[in-house]
Design a protein around this motif. Structure first.
Motif, mmCIF file in Angstrom:
data_model
loop_
_atom_site.group_PDB
_atom_site.id
_atom_site.type_symbol
_atom_site.label_atom_id
_atom_site.label_comp_id
_atom_site.label_asym_id
_atom_site.label_seq_id
_atom_site.Cartn_x
_atom_site.Cartn_y
_atom_site.Cartn_z
ATOM 1 N N VAL A 200 -5.596 -11.768 -19.103
ATOM 2 C CA VAL A 200 -6.858 -11.621 -18.394
ATOM 3 C C VAL A 200 -6.794 -10.515 -17.330
ATOM 4 O O VAL A 200 -7.746 -9.750 -17.166
ATOM 5 C CB VAL A 200 -7.332 -12.978 -17.807
ATOM 6 C CG1 VAL A 200 -6.323 -13.543 -16.854
ATOM 7 C CG2 VAL A 200 -8.679 -12.849 -17.144
ATOM 8 N N THR A 201 -5.655 -10.363 -16.660
ATOM 9 C CA THR A 201 -5.581 -9.295 -15.656
ATOM 10 C C THR A 201 -5.553 -7.927 -16.336
ATOM 11 O O THR A 201 -6.138 -6.966 -15.831
ATOM 12 C CB THR A 201 -4.335 -9.445 -14.766
ATOM 13 O OG1 THR A 201 -3.187 -9.583 -15.592
ATOM 14 C CG2 THR A 201 -4.438 -10.654 -13.872
ATOM 15 N N THR A 202 -4.884 -7.855 -17.494
ATOM 16 C CA THR A 202 -4.870 -6.607 -18.248
ATOM 17 C C THR A 202 -6.268 -6.307 -18.785
ATOM 18 O O THR A 202 -6.719 -5.165 -18.785
ATOM 19 C CB THR A 202 -3.894 -6.719 -19.429
ATOM 20 O OG1 THR A 202 -2.719 -7.357 -18.983
ATOM 21 C CG2 THR A 202 -3.554 -5.370 -19.983
ATOM 22 N N GLN A 203 -6.943 -7.360 -19.230
ATOM 23 C CA GLN A 203 -8.306 -7.207 -19.733
ATOM 24 C C GLN A 203 -9.190 -6.545 -18.685
ATOM 25 O O GLN A 203 -9.939 -5.614 -18.991
ATOM 26 C CB GLN A 203 -8.876 -8.575 -20.109
ATOM 27 C CG GLN A 203 -10.383 -8.601 -20.225
ATOM 28 C CD GLN A 203 -10.897 -9.908 -20.807
ATOM 29 O OE1 GLN A 203 -10.655 -10.206 -21.965
ATOM 30 N NE2 GLN A 203 -11.595 -10.682 -19.999
ATOM 31 N N ALA A 204 -9.049 -6.997 -17.429
ATOM 32 C CA ALA A 204 -9.876 -6.436 -16.366
ATOM 33 C C ALA A 204 -9.615 -4.936 -16.231
ATOM 34 O O ALA A 204 -10.552 -4.145 -16.058
ATOM 35 C CB ALA A 204 -9.593 -7.158 -15.047
ATOM 36 N N GLN A 205 -8.350 -4.522 -16.331
ATOM 37 C CA GLN A 205 -8.028 -3.091 -16.204
ATOM 38 C C GLN A 205 -8.607 -2.287 -17.366
ATOM 39 O O GLN A 205 -9.154 -1.195 -17.169
ATOM 40 C CB GLN A 205 -6.514 -2.895 -16.163
ATOM 41 C CG GLN A 205 -5.865 -3.498 -14.925
ATOM 42 C CD GLN A 205 -4.372 -3.699 -15.113
ATOM 43 O OE1 GLN A 205 -3.812 -3.291 -16.130
ATOM 44 N NE2 GLN A 205 -3.730 -4.320 -14.149
ATOM 45 N N ILE A 206 -8.458 -2.835 -18.583
ATOM 46 C CA ILE A 206 -8.946 -2.114 -19.761
ATOM 47 C C ILE A 206 -10.463 -1.963 -19.694
ATOM 48 O O ILE A 206 -11.015 -0.903 -19.996
ATOM 49 C CB ILE A 206 -8.525 -2.863 -21.054
ATOM 50 C CG1 ILE A 206 -7.010 -2.820 -21.223
ATOM 51 C CG2 ILE A 206 -9.224 -2.292 -22.282
ATOM 52 C CD1 ILE A 206 -6.453 -1.460 -21.511
ATOM 53 N N LEU A 207 -11.149 -3.026 -19.264
ATOM 54 C CA LEU A 207 -12.607 -2.947 -19.153
ATOM 55 C C LEU A 207 -13.003 -1.867 -18.150
ATOM 56 O O LEU A 207 -13.934 -1.107 -18.375
ATOM 57 C CB LEU A 207 -13.178 -4.302 -18.708
ATOM 58 C CG LEU A 207 -13.059 -5.412 -19.751
ATOM 59 C CD1 LEU A 207 -13.614 -6.706 -19.187
ATOM 60 C CD2 LEU A 207 -13.783 -5.029 -21.036
ATOM 61 N N GLN A 208 -12.235 -1.783 -17.068
ATOM 62 C CA GLN A 208 -12.494 -0.758 -16.058
ATOM 63 C C GLN A 208 -12.409 0.631 -16.690
ATOM 64 O O GLN A 208 -13.286 1.475 -16.497
ATOM 65 C CB GLN A 208 -11.463 -0.912 -14.918
ATOM 66 C CG GLN A 208 -11.801 -0.146 -13.666
ATOM 67 C CD GLN A 208 -13.187 -0.507 -13.171
ATOM 68 O OE1 GLN A 208 -13.594 -1.668 -13.168
ATOM 69 N NE2 GLN A 208 -13.947 0.509 -12.780
ATOM 70 N N VAL A 209 -11.349 0.838 -17.483
ATOM 71 C CA VAL A 209 -11.161 2.130 -18.148
ATOM 72 C C VAL A 209 -12.337 2.425 -19.072
ATOM 73 O O VAL A 209 -12.893 3.524 -19.082
ATOM 74 C CB VAL A 209 -9.833 2.132 -18.943
ATOM 75 C CG1 VAL A 209 -9.782 3.311 -19.898
ATOM 76 C CG2 VAL A 209 -8.652 2.150 -18.007
ATOM 77 N N LEU A 210 -12.744 1.416 -19.835
ATOM 78 C CA LEU A 210 -13.849 1.619 -20.780
ATOM 79 C C LEU A 210 -15.146 1.970 -20.050
ATOM 80 O O LEU A 210 -15.872 2.881 -20.447
ATOM 81 C CB LEU A 210 -14.050 0.361 -21.634
ATOM 82 C CG LEU A 210 -13.057 0.171 -22.782
ATOM 83 C CD1 LEU A 210 -13.251 -1.176 -23.439
ATOM 84 C CD2 LEU A 210 -13.211 1.291 -23.803
ATOM 85 N N ILE A 211 -15.411 1.255 -18.954
ATOM 86 C CA ILE A 211 -16.643 1.514 -18.204
ATOM 87 C C ILE A 211 -16.637 2.927 -17.638
ATOM 88 O O ILE A 211 -17.605 3.677 -17.773
ATOM 89 C CB ILE A 211 -16.799 0.470 -17.071
ATOM 90 C CG1 ILE A 211 -17.079 -0.907 -17.685
ATOM 91 C CG2 ILE A 211 -17.919 0.859 -16.134
ATOM 92 C CD1 ILE A 211 -16.930 -2.046 -16.701
ATOM 93 N N GLU A 212 -15.496 3.313 -17.044
ATOM 94 C CA GLU A 212 -15.386 4.672 -16.480
ATOM 95 C C GLU A 212 -15.642 5.737 -17.531
ATOM 96 O O GLU A 212 -16.371 6.680 -17.321
ATOM 97 C CB GLU A 212 -13.961 4.891 -15.943
ATOM 98 C CG GLU A 212 -13.743 4.391 -14.541
ATOM 99 C CD GLU A 212 -12.264 4.440 -14.186
ATOM 100 O OE1 GLU A 212 -11.534 5.222 -14.838
ATOM 101 O OE2 GLU A 212 -11.853 3.696 -13.285
ATOM 102 N N GLN A 213 -14.992 5.570 -18.683
ATOM 103 C CA GLN A 213 -15.112 6.592 -19.714
ATOM 104 C C GLN A 213 -16.531 6.652 -20.261
ATOM 105 O O GLN A 213 -17.031 7.731 -20.571
ATOM 106 C CB GLN A 213 -14.111 6.329 -20.856
ATOM 107 C CG GLN A 213 -12.671 6.529 -20.439
ATOM 108 C CD GLN A 213 -12.433 7.932 -19.917
ATOM 109 O OE1 GLN A 213 -12.865 8.914 -20.495
ATOM 110 N NE2 GLN A 213 -11.747 8.027 -18.773
ATOM 111 N N ARG A 214 -17.172 5.505 -20.387
ATOM 112 C CA ARG A 214 -18.527 5.510 -20.904
ATOM 113 C C ARG A 214 -19.447 6.257 -19.941
ATOM 114 O O ARG A 214 -20.266 7.067 -20.344
ATOM 115 C CB ARG A 214 -19.036 4.086 -21.095
ATOM 116 C CG ARG A 214 -20.278 4.034 -21.954
ATOM 117 C CD ARG A 214 -21.203 2.939 -21.501
ATOM 118 N NE ARG A 214 -21.633 3.143 -20.126
ATOM 119 C CZ ARG A 214 -21.815 2.173 -19.264
ATOM 120 N NH1 ARG A 214 -21.586 0.931 -19.607
ATOM 121 N NH2 ARG A 214 -22.209 2.424 -18.046
ATOM 122 N N GLN A 215 -19.240 6.016 -18.658
ATOM 123 C CA GLN A 215 -20.073 6.694 -17.675
ATOM 124 C C GLN A 215 -19.788 8.188 -17.647
ATOM 125 O O GLN A 215 -20.702 9.004 -17.644
ATOM 126 C CB GLN A 215 -19.843 6.096 -16.289
ATOM 127 C CG GLN A 215 -20.575 4.771 -16.144
ATOM 128 C CD GLN A 215 -20.141 4.017 -14.905
ATOM 129 O OE1 GLN A 215 -19.145 4.377 -14.271
ATOM 130 N NE2 GLN A 215 -20.866 2.968 -14.576
#
Lengths: 532, 317
Positions: free
Chosen positions: A182-197
């Motif tokens: 779950v903590t890794t998930q939070a980091q990966i989601l952050q990366v995905l959101i940044e890249q999408r933006q």
């Protein structure tokens, strides 16, 4: 502008079975859209149709327009172009999704070098740039590494970088964080959101996790049995679901919000401890490498009739602990005391083994692996009964087995069924019935609902709480999922790297976490409440 | 680590050879028949003549002492003397080894090339006509013993069509290859099914891997995906089975060489067994064992090069 427009998409297998029944779905530029559904709902097939990755010889009707071009009618050359520069996909399991025999650099550059004809140097620069974008610590060094040298979270970043090298306008993510902590998930989601933006990509995010979908996406499609059941804004789907199925799905999805319906610690003052674990320690010697400390000084206690949750991420030692309590593994130091009797050593004689089994039973994570494929559900339960109650006669054994299966919500007709004809949830219930047949003092469940769909998980959890109410079962419930633990356990401990970092009632743990790691775990859980 | 690994391999190689040599050497005492009688060509010998021969070949010593003499001799390249040729075993075998090596290599090449191509095609068209046809033909070929294959090939290509010679091993490089074509095909026929099936199985398994799916989704062409992600990853089992073929091929030469009248190690083995020429038999068997163990050791050592995870596992996991 509409980037992806799926309309009336149907898919038939060569055998004639229809898996998709007219899907309509759209994603705009810069928009994040979730596709939610349980296993078998057709969400992955829908995703694959966007890149033309459907099973061989399947028959497709309807249109899948990506940037205005219809994918099902594309020539194979046009398909390659689509996959290289227009749409890319991030898959669920990075460990399986990256060729273990090739370097990270190879994985990232091969499409550019072999597909687009880039020079090795130019492709390498691009790969380094992408690794930096997904926040890999040492991009140049990673290029030379092999997948087995990186952790799962790191590898998922590599997978995302690999999807981004071709600067796609549409990114399809198929359960990209399901295999991660779950903590890794939070980091990966952050990366995905940044890249999408940063790239104003459109993103289609496929997940079984409603909370995750709601916390991440503007619009949500709910799929079921190859159809789109419901579509709407994340808020609308969560707060005011229109269809009965979505309502059930929302209700079945556990959250970590305290609602007051969680089990409460008993008010009885002194209760007999069923299980006492004292200073348990275990280190696995690493041949030629650092040794791995699996457990260090773990001490805990479960009173009769209580349910204790053990929460932790992978590598926290929670499964090792379970295996030691059941007697599948031996500790280096420390004691396991069950019903005031110290258990040490592996049970050797038949009587010892039976005795140990009568005290503790375990339900394992994967019901597909933990049942004998050649034994019917009834036989599996009868087998346990016969072993532990040699005095029982055949008809008694049969009727007891049926009662047990009935207790876990299985009909007598299903007693005749072989595991392969049962669903995952039904199998897990058979495994529970088999464990209960022995009437153990303690039932250990190791991630026993993690492989199940949420609605099935809800049913299995309901079975457990019913049995606990009726029989006062003592339970050790191991899970990575705080939300599930909240609905099952009065008390919980949090483990990290073989140590217990915090121990409290589950409600206290969630509302008033003392340890920073507990806080991190709680903060990492995606919350639908954020959209309220 | 790699040095340790090679060292360990060498150690087990030596152990295998010691065991094999003892087995080979002492088994001869279980075989009926007295080599002395053969040496004297059935003549009624005088006891003195018999004693002289026994003495010359050391046949009067106790078995274990004979064994150690034999082993000791090997360290100076002395494998004893052939009873039938009255010449050093090394010379007798050394004269015949090149042609047999050529035969084994040629047929190994045919087996690997045909087997891998057929297996790959079968895997790519799994469940379809091409797959079933290839499997059927390979399996049927696998049921043809080398001596039958030899006779059929001689009858068709040597006697009827006169494309290839039926006899002998030829002179010079090209002529040797020309002469060995039919015999190596005769040997290869029966073994192709092994490599073909292993290739097919291994490729089918790799084809279903998710990373193959991912590579496809990145816009790589089908051939590129198969070459870089399927074939490469499928190599391990193909190497392993290929290594085990070598011993089978060496043994098969005894049949094929006899059928084609080639003076190689295989036909020598048959001849020496018939004539109770134990020193030659022992040396050849030891040669077969050694080549088998050495090829497998090489295959094992190659594994980390194919699969980086194997290299990591060896560093200790």
């Amino acid at each position: 502008m509409t980037l992806l427009e799926i309309s009336g998409l149907t898919l038939d297998l060569p055998g004639g079975e229809r898996l998709l029944h007219g899907i309509d779905l759209s994603v705009n530029e810069g928009e994040t859209v979730a596709l939610v559904g349980e296993s078998g709902s057709g969400k992955s097939l829908t995703a694959q149709s966007i890149l033309g990755l459907l099973p061989a010889r399947s028959v497709v009707t309807g249109t899948v327009l990506v940037d205005g071009h219809n994918v099902p009618t594309m020539s194979s050359k046009e398909l390659l172009g689509l996959r290289r520069s227009t749409a890319a996909m991030v898959f669920q399991d990075p460990r399986a999704g990256i060729n273990p025999m090739r370097t990270i650099g190879d994985h990232l550059t091969e499409a550019l070098r072999l597909g687009e004809g880039w020079s090795a140097g130019r492709a390498r620069e691009r790969a380094i740039e992408m690794l930096a974008a997904v926040q890999m610590p040492r991009p140049e060094e990673h290029l030379r590494q092999y997948p087995h040298e990186l952790s799962g979270g790191m590898l998922q970043r590599v997978m995302i970088a690999g999807a981004l090298v071709g600067s796609p306008r549409l990114l399809v993510c198929d359960e990209p964080t399901t295999a991660l902590d779950v903590t890794t998930q939070a980091q990966i989601l952050q990366v995905l959101i940044e890249q999408r933006q940063a790239r104003s990509m459109g993103m289609l995010f496929i997940t079984h996790d409603l909370n995750l979908a709601a916390s991440l996406c503007e619009r949500v499609y709910v799929m079921r049995d190859g159809r789109v059941e419901e579509e709407g804004s994340a808020r609308q789907i969560f707060r005011h679901p229109a269809t009965a199925y979505t309502r059930r799905l929302v209700a079945a999805t556990p959250t970590i919000e305290i609602t007051g319906d969680e089990p409460r610690a008993s008010t009885e003052l002194v209760r007999q401890p069923v299980l006492q674990v004292r200073d348990l320690a275990k280190t696995y010697p690493g041949r030629g490498r650092e040794s791995v400390r699996a457990l260090a000084n773990v001490t805990l206690e479960i009173a009769a009739g209580e349910a204790l949750g053990i929460v932790g991420e992978s590598g926290s030692g929670k499964s090792t602990l379970a295996r030691m309590i059941v007697g599948l593994e031996l500790p280096d130091f420390g004691k396991v005391i069950i019903d005031d009797q110290e258990r040490h050593g592996r049970p050797r004689r038949r009587a010892d083994r039976l005795d140990r089994a009568r005290k503790v039973q375990m339900v394992f994570q994967d019901p597909y692996l933990s049942l004998d494929p050649r034994m019917t559900a009834g036989e599996a339960v009868e087998d346990a009964l016969r072993l532990h109650h040699p005095e029982l006669r055949r008809p008694d054994i049969c009727s007891r087995a049926l009662t047990l299966l009935d207790n876990v919500g299985l009909a007598s007709t299903q007693a005749e069924a072989l595991p392969r004809t049962l669903s995952g949830g039904q199998r897990q219930r058979v495994a529970i019935a088999r464990a209960l047949a022995i009437e153990p003092s303690l039932l250990v469940m190791d991630e026993a609902t993690s492989a199940l769909d949420v609605s099935v998980q809800a049913q299995v959890l309901e079975v457990i709480s019913e049995i606990r109410r009726e029989r006062g079962l003592t339970l050790l419930f191991i899970s990575h999922d705080l939300a599930v633990v909240r609905t099952v356990c009065e008390r919980s401990v949090v483990m990290r790297e073989g140590e217990v970092v915090e121990s409290a009632t589950t409600a206290d743990l969630l509302t008033n976490p003392q340890h920073e790691y507990t806080r991190l775990l709680i903060d990492s859980v995606p919350r639908a409440a954020a959209i309220a | 680590m790699t040095i340790r690994r090679v060292g360990g391999k060498l150690g087990s190689l030596v152990l295998t050879l010691v065991l094999a040599s003892a087995l080979v050497f002492f088994s001869r005492f279980l075989v009926p028949g007295d080599p002395v009688n053969f040496l004297l060509r059935g003549r009624k010998p005088s006891p003195e003549a018999k004693a002289a021969v026994v003495e010359q070949f050391g046949l009067d010593l106790p078995p274990w002492e004979q064994y150690f003499r034999w082993i000791g001799g090997m360290f100076h390249g002395d494998f004893g003397r052939s009873l039938q040729f009255r010449d050093a075993v090394t010379t007798v075998i050394g004269d015949r080894l090149p042609v047999t090596a050529g035969l084994v290599i040629m047929s190994a090449v045919i087996i690997v090339v045909v087997g891998v191509i057929a297996g790959t095609i079968a895997a790519l068209y799994r469940g379809r006509f091409a797959d079933r046809a290839i499997l059927t033909v390979l399996t049927a070929f696998g049921a043809i013993p080398p001596f039958v294959g030899s006779i059929v090939l001689i009858a068709v290509f040597a006697v009827q069509l006169r494309w290839f010679p039926a006899f002998g091993s030829g002179d010079g490089f090209l002529d040797t290859i020309y002469h060995l074509t039919l015999p190596s095909i005769a040997m290869a026929i029966a073994f192709m099914v092994l490599i073909g099936k292993v290739t097919r199985m291994s490729m089918v398994e790799q084809l279903s891997r998710e990373h193959v799916h991912v590579a496809t989704s990145r816009g790589l062409g089908r051939l590129t995906v198969i070459r870089r992600h399927v074939f490469r990853n499928a190599l391990g089992p193909i190497f392993t089975v290929g290594g085990m073929l070598i011993a089978g091929l060496l043994v098969a030469t005894s049949i094929v060489e006899s059928a084609f009248g080639i003076a190689g190690v295989g036909s020598l083995l048959v001849q020496s067994v018939n004539r109770l020429d134990f020193p030659v038999v022992q040396a050849i068997v030891l040669l077969v064992v050694t080549s088998f163990v050495v090829t497998n050791a090489i295959v094992d050592l190659l594994e980390p090069i194919i699969d980086p995870r194997a290299a990591a596992g060896e560093a200790g996991r």
